[in-house]
Design a protein around this motif. Structure first.
Motif, PDB file in Angstrom:
ATOM      1  N   ASP A  52      -7.078  -1.939  10.534  1.00 37.35           N
ATOM      2  CA  ASP A  52      -5.959  -1.016  10.330  1.00 37.35           C
ATOM      3  C   ASP A  52      -5.530  -0.507  11.716  1.00 37.35           C
ATOM      4  O   ASP A  52      -6.048   0.496  12.209  1.00 37.35           O
ATOM      5  CB  ASP A  52      -6.432   0.139   9.432  1.00 37.35           C
ATOM      6  CG  ASP A  52      -5.411   1.261   9.284  1.00 37.35           C
ATOM      7  OD1 ASP A  52      -4.430   1.294  10.046  1.00 37.35           O
ATOM      8  OD2 ASP A  52      -5.615   2.122   8.411  1.00 37.35           O
ATOM      9  N   GLU A 109      -5.081   4.748  -2.348  1.00 39.80           N
ATOM     10  CA  GLU A 109      -6.392   5.312  -1.987  1.00 39.80           C
ATOM     11  C   GLU A 109      -6.928   6.208  -3.103  1.00 39.80           C
ATOM     12  O   GLU A 109      -6.181   6.981  -3.699  1.00 39.80           O
ATOM     13  CB  GLU A 109      -6.252   6.143  -0.698  1.00 39.80           C
ATOM     14  CG  GLU A 109      -7.531   6.877  -0.328  1.00 39.80           C
ATOM     15  CD  GLU A 109      -7.466   7.630   1.006  1.00 39.80           C
ATOM     16  OE1 GLU A 109      -6.557   7.347   1.815  1.00 39.80           O
ATOM     17  OE2 GLU A 109      -8.325   8.500   1.228  1.00 39.80           O
ATOM     18  N   LYS A 151      -3.383  12.366  -0.442  1.00 42.90           N
ATOM     19  CA  LYS A 151      -3.631  12.250   0.991  1.00 42.90           C
ATOM     20  C   LYS A 151      -4.668  13.249   1.472  1.00 42.90           C
ATOM     21  O   LYS A 151      -4.472  14.459   1.310  1.00 42.90           O
ATOM     22  CB  LYS A 151      -2.326  12.489   1.774  1.00 42.90           C
ATOM     23  CG  LYS A 151      -1.189  11.561   1.424  1.00 42.90           C
ATOM     24  CD  LYS A 151      -1.540  10.106   1.632  1.00 42.90           C
ATOM     25  CE  LYS A 151      -1.879   9.744   3.058  1.00 42.90           C
ATOM     26  NZ  LYS A 151      -2.250   8.312   3.167  1.00 42.90           N
ATOM     27  N   PRO A 152      -5.751  12.753   2.052  1.00 44.85           N
ATOM     28  CA  PRO A 152      -6.738  13.682   2.608  1.00 44.85           C
ATOM     29  C   PRO A 152      -6.214  14.217   3.949  1.00 44.85           C
ATOM     30  O   PRO A 152      -6.189  13.489   4.929  1.00 44.85           O
ATOM     31  CB  PRO A 152      -7.970  12.791   2.818  1.00 44.85           C
ATOM     32  CG  PRO A 152      -7.426  11.399   2.952  1.00 44.85           C
ATOM     33  CD  PRO A 152      -6.055  11.360   2.361  1.00 44.85           C
ATOM     34  N   PHE A 178      -4.092  -4.209   7.827  1.00 47.34           N
ATOM     35  CA  PHE A 178      -3.711  -3.175   6.864  1.00 47.34           C
ATOM     36  C   PHE A 178      -2.811  -2.235   7.675  1.00 47.34           C
ATOM     37  O   PHE A 178      -3.289  -1.513   8.554  1.00 47.34           O
ATOM     38  CB  PHE A 178      -5.012  -2.498   6.419  1.00 47.34           C
ATOM     39  CG  PHE A 178      -4.909  -1.517   5.294  1.00 47.34           C
ATOM     40  CD1 PHE A 178      -4.861  -1.947   3.977  1.00 47.34           C
ATOM     41  CD2 PHE A 178      -4.920  -0.145   5.543  1.00 47.34           C
ATOM     42  CE1 PHE A 178      -4.822  -1.033   2.926  1.00 47.34           C
ATOM     43  CE2 PHE A 178      -4.881   0.767   4.495  1.00 47.34           C
ATOM     44  CZ  PHE A 178      -4.833   0.320   3.193  1.00 47.34           C
ATOM     45  N   GLY A 221     -10.960   5.889   1.481  1.00 45.24           N
ATOM     46  CA  GLY A 221     -10.582   6.325   2.830  1.00 45.24           C
ATOM     47  C   GLY A 221     -11.786   6.719   3.673  1.00 45.24           C
ATOM     48  O   GLY A 221     -12.894   6.929   3.152  1.00 45.24           O
ATOM     49  N   ALA A 222     -11.529   6.825   4.974  1.00 38.81           N
ATOM     50  CA  ALA A 222     -12.611   7.081   5.933  1.00 38.81           C
ATOM     51  C   ALA A 222     -13.370   8.374   5.629  1.00 38.81           C
ATOM     52  O   ALA A 222     -14.591   8.415   5.716  1.00 38.81           O
ATOM     53  CB  ALA A 222     -12.020   7.141   7.338  1.00 38.81           C
ATOM     54  N   ARG A 223     -12.632   9.415   5.253  1.00 37.70           N
ATOM     55  CA  ARG A 223     -13.307  10.696   5.003  1.00 37.70           C
ATOM     56  C   ARG A 223     -14.206  10.597   3.774  1.00 37.70           C
ATOM     57  O   ARG A 223     -15.270  11.233   3.708  1.00 37.70           O
ATOM     58  CB  ARG A 223     -12.275  11.811   4.821  1.00 37.70           C
ATOM     59  CG  ARG A 223     -11.532  12.128   6.096  1.00 37.70           C
ATOM     60  CD  ARG A 223     -10.203  12.820   5.828  1.00 37.70           C
ATOM     61  NE  ARG A 223      -9.347  12.780   6.993  1.00 37.70           N
ATOM     62  CZ  ARG A 223      -8.653  11.695   7.378  1.00 37.70           C
ATOM     63  NH1 ARG A 223      -8.723  10.565   6.683  1.00 37.70           N
ATOM     64  NH2 ARG A 223      -7.917  11.736   8.455  1.00 37.70           N
ATOM     65  N   HIS A 236      -3.884   3.398  11.942  1.00 36.13           N
ATOM     66  CA  HIS A 236      -4.712   4.593  12.109  1.00 36.13           C
ATOM     67  C   HIS A 236      -5.565   4.506  13.363  1.00 36.13           C
ATOM     68  O   HIS A 236      -5.948   5.520  13.921  1.00 36.13           O
ATOM     69  CB  HIS A 236      -5.574   4.823  10.859  1.00 36.13           C
ATOM     70  CG  HIS A 236      -4.753   5.274   9.691  1.00 36.13           C
ATOM     71  ND1 HIS A 236      -4.199   4.396   8.808  1.00 36.13           N
ATOM     72  CD2 HIS A 236      -4.338   6.512   9.313  1.00 36.13           C
ATOM     73  CE1 HIS A 236      -3.486   5.077   7.917  1.00 36.13           C
ATOM     74  NE2 HIS A 236      -3.557   6.363   8.199  1.00 36.13           N
ATOM     75  N   TRP A 243      -8.400   1.519  -2.283  1.00 30.81           N
ATOM     76  CA  TRP A 243      -9.233   1.635  -1.092  1.00 30.81           C
ATOM     77  C   TRP A 243      -9.842   3.027  -1.026  1.00 30.81           C
ATOM     78  O   TRP A 243      -9.311   3.982  -1.576  1.00 30.81           O
ATOM     79  CB  TRP A 243      -8.473   1.279   0.187  1.00 30.81           C
ATOM     80  CG  TRP A 243      -7.578   2.328   0.782  1.00 30.81           C
ATOM     81  CD1 TRP A 243      -7.939   3.311   1.654  1.00 30.81           C
ATOM     82  CD2 TRP A 243      -6.155   2.469   0.587  1.00 30.81           C
ATOM     83  NE1 TRP A 243      -6.828   4.047   1.999  1.00 30.81           N
ATOM     84  CE2 TRP A 243      -5.734   3.556   1.363  1.00 30.81           C
ATOM     85  CE3 TRP A 243      -5.207   1.775  -0.170  1.00 30.81           C
ATOM     86  CZ2 TRP A 243      -4.406   3.977   1.410  1.00 30.81           C
ATOM     87  CZ3 TRP A 243      -3.878   2.193  -0.126  1.00 30.81           C
ATOM     88  CH2 TRP A 243      -3.496   3.280   0.661  1.00 30.81           C
ATOM     89  N   ARG A 265     -10.854   1.004  10.715  1.00 29.92           N
ATOM     90  CA  ARG A 265      -9.730   1.839  11.161  1.00 29.92           C
ATOM     91  C   ARG A 265     -10.102   2.678  12.370  1.00 29.92           C
ATOM     92  O   ARG A 265      -9.402   3.598  12.748  1.00 29.92           O
ATOM     93  CB  ARG A 265      -9.164   2.689  10.022  1.00 29.92           C
ATOM     94  CG  ARG A 265     -10.164   3.452   9.228  1.00 29.92           C
ATOM     95  CD  ARG A 265     -10.752   4.643   9.912  1.00 29.92           C
ATOM     96  NE  ARG A 265      -9.993   5.852   9.672  1.00 29.92           N
ATOM     97  CZ  ARG A 265     -10.206   7.007  10.265  1.00 29.92           C
ATOM     98  NH1 ARG A 265     -11.189   7.123  11.139  1.00 29.92           N
ATOM     99  NH2 ARG A 265      -9.468   8.059   9.990  1.00 29.92           N
ATOM    100  N   ARG A 324       0.841  -1.196   0.000  1.00 30.97           N
ATOM    101  CA  ARG A 324       0.000   0.000   0.000  1.00 30.97           C
ATOM    102  C   ARG A 324       0.876   1.246   0.000  1.00 30.97           C
ATOM    103  O   ARG A 324       1.972   1.248   0.598  1.00 30.97           O
ATOM    104  CB  ARG A 324      -0.927   0.054   1.219  1.00 30.97           C
ATOM    105  CG  ARG A 324      -0.244   0.161   2.559  1.00 30.97           C
ATOM    106  CD  ARG A 324      -1.037   0.980   3.583  1.00 30.97           C
ATOM    107  NE  ARG A 324      -0.893   2.420   3.348  1.00 30.97           N
ATOM    108  CZ  ARG A 324      -1.716   3.339   3.825  1.00 30.97           C
ATOM    109  NH1 ARG A 324      -2.752   2.975   4.555  1.00 30.97           N
ATOM    110  NH2 ARG A 324      -1.504   4.612   3.589  1.00 30.97           N
TER     111      ARG A 324
HETATM  112  C1  PEP Z   1      -4.590   5.879   4.996  1.00 30.92           C
HETATM  113  O1  PEP Z   1      -4.817   4.657   5.050  1.00 30.92           O
HETATM  114  O2  PEP Z   1      -3.521   6.349   4.634  1.00 30.92           O
HETATM  115  C2  PEP Z   1      -5.618   6.844   5.433  1.00 30.92           C
HETATM  116  C3  PEP Z   1      -5.643   8.098   5.036  1.00 30.92           C
HETATM  117  O3  PEP Z   1      -6.453   6.320   6.299  1.00 30.92           O
HETATM  118  P1  PEP Z   1      -7.911   6.750   6.853  1.00 30.92           P
HETATM  119  O4  PEP Z   1      -8.774   6.973   5.652  1.00 30.92           O
HETATM  120  O5  PEP Z   1      -8.276   5.550   7.646  1.00 30.92           O
HETATM  121  O6  PEP Z   1      -7.723   7.979   7.702  1.00 30.92           O
END
Ligand code: PEP
Ligand code: MN
Length: 358
Positions: free
Chosen positions: A198, A85, A52-53, A225, A106-108, A201, A104, A164, A47
Motif C-alpha cells: 500500500d 475495512e 475510518k479509524p 493497494f 486495518g493496521a490499528r 499509506h 481488510w 503499509r 476499495r
Molecule cells: C486504509 O486503508 O484506508 C487505512 C485506514 O489504512 P491503514 O490501516 O493502513 O492505516
C-alpha cells in the motif's frame, strides 16, 4: 522456520493485482464516479473505507453502513468486486449480509489480538470471503502473523497481507516507514501468502507513490493497494496521498514488471562468487574473534575492563569513513561494526566468566 497456514490461491490472475479506490466512501456520487473512472481504466477490485479509524474524534470517521448500498451499486454497474475495512464483529456481519467480496483488517486493528479474534469469530464458516490483513502499526512480524493465523483458523483460506509501512517514531519523508525487510521476512515465513504493498499509506504523499510501487514490485510483491479518488484535493480523508483514476492508469502503465530471477549459468556463477565471499567473511570474522578472545585473556590477567568506548568510537569512525570512500552506506557499516563489537564483547565476557570458574 516456516509458519504453516492453509492458503488457497486468490481467484484473480492479474499480475500485479491492483486494488484501488478512495480512502473513504464519502457520498453516493463520489463513490460511483470514482468507481466508474477506475473501471474504465481496467481496475477490477474496488476499495472504499466505510468505518475510518481516525486519530482525532472530530475527523471524518466514515459514512457507515449506507456506503454498503453504494458499494453494491458499484458491483452491479461495473462488475467490479468490492472491498472495505472491518474492525468489529458488527462490521463483519454487515459486510457478509451485503455481499462485500473482500474485507481488510486495518493496521490499528491488527495491533489488537482481541479485535482480530472477534473478527475471526464473526467470519467463521464464511470461507468464500477474501481477507487481507494489513501489517500492525509497529514493526512486529509476530503480531502480523498471529492475526493471519487467527483469520486462517476461522476457516478463511483466501488470505493475503498488505504491507503499509510502520510507525517507527520521529519524522521521515514517509508517513509510515517501509521497513521492507519485515515484508520480506513474512514472505520467507509464509511463501504461499500473497503480499500487496500500500504505497499510499506508506508514502503519505502522492509524489512518493510511483517509486514505492516500483520498489515493491521489484522486491516480488504480488500487487498494489492504492487510494484513488475522483477529486483528491477535496477528499475528506487522506487527501494528500490520493490520485485520480487516470493518474493511477498512467502509474500502472509506467510500472516495469520484472521476471522472477530464474537460475541460469551466469547467475549461478555470480552466486558461487557470493558464496565464496560469505565463506571468507565468516573465516575472517572467526579470525577477528580469536584475536578478540586473546585480548579478553590479557584484560582479565591485567584486571582491565572489557568495554572501552573510546577505542570503539575510534574504530567506528575509521571504518565508516573507509566504507564511505568505497561507496557503501555509513549507516550500514555502523550496523555491521556494532554487531561485530557486540559479539566481541560477549565473547570476552564469556572468557572472563570461564576464568572466574577455573
Ligand atoms: C486504509 O486503508 O484506508 C487505512 C485506514 O489504512 P491503514 O490501516 O493502513 O492505516
Ligand atoms: Mn486512507
Amino acid at each position: 522456520m516456516h509458519t504453516l497456514l492453509n492458503i488457497s490461491p486468490l481467484p484473480f490472475n492479474e499480475i500485479p493485482l491492483i486494488i484501488a479506490g478512495p480512502c473513504s466512501a464519502e457520498s453516493h456520487e463520489q463513490t460511483l464516479k470514482t468507481a466508474l473512472g477506475l473501471n474504465t481504466n481496467g481496475i477490477k477490485l474496488y476499495r472504499a473505507g466505510l468505518w475510518k479509524p481516525r486519530t482525532l474524534p472530530d475527523s471524518f470517521e466514515g459514512i457507515g453502513k449506507i456506503g454498503l448500498e453504494w458499494l453494491n451499486e458499484v458491483k452491479k454497474k461495473t462488475g467490479m468486486l468490492v472491498a472495505t475495512e472491518v474492525a468489529t464483529r458488527e462490521h463483519v456481519e454487515l459486510c457478509l449480509d451485503k455481499g462485500i467480496d473482500v474485507i481488510w483488517i486495518g493496521a490499528r486493528t491488527t495491533t489488537n489480538p482481541f479485535a482480530v479474534q472477534e473478527i475471526a469469530d464473526a467470519l467463521s464458516g464464511h470461507n468464500d470471503v477474501i481477507v487481507f490483513v494489513k501489517n500492525p502499526v509497529n514493526p512486529d512480524i509476530e503480531l502480523w502473523i498471529g492475526a493471519l493465523q487467527r483469520i486462517n483458523n476461522a476457516g478463511i483460506t483466501m488470505l493475503g497481507a498488505i504491507h503499509r509501512g510502520f510507525d517507527t517514531g520521529g519524522t521521515h519523508i514517509y508517513r509510515n516507514m517501509p521497513e521492507w525487510h519485515v515484508a520480506i521476512e513474512l514472505r520467507r515465513r509464509i511463501p504461499e501468502l500473497p503480499i500487496l504493498c500500500d504505497p499510499s499509506h506508506m508514502g503519505g504523499k502522492r509524489e512518493l507513490i510511483p517509486t514505492l510501487s516500483q520498489q515493491a514490485l521489484d522486491m516480488g510483491f504480488d500487487g498494489l493497494f492504492i487510494e484513488s479518488h475522483c477529486n483528491p484535493d477535496k477528499a475528506l480523508s487522506d487527501s494528500e496521498q490520493q490520485i485520480t483514476p487516470s493518474e493511477l492508469n498512467s502509474l500502472i502503465n509506467s510500472l516495469v514488471i520484472r521476471r522472477q530471477s530464474e537460475p541460469n549459468e551466469l547467475l549461478n556463477a555470480m552466486r558461487s562468487q557470493i558464496d565464496e565471499c560469505d565463506n571468507s567473511l565468516i573465516e575472517i570474522l572467526n579470525k577477528r574473534m580469536t584475536i578478540s578472545r586473546e585480548i579478553g585473556k590479557y584484560k582479565k590477567d591485567h584486571d582491565m575492563q572489557v568495554v572501552q568506548t573510546s577505542r570503539f568510537d575510534e574504530i567506528l569512525k575509521q571504518r565508516i569513513n573507509q566504507a564511505q570512500e568505497m561507496g557503501m552506506n555509513g549507516d550500514f557499516m555502523k550496523k555491521v561494526m556494532t554487531a561485530i563489537h557486540q559479539e566481541s564483547v560477549r565473547q570476552q565476557i564469556e572468557i572472563l566468566n570461564n576464568n572466574n570458574k577455573s
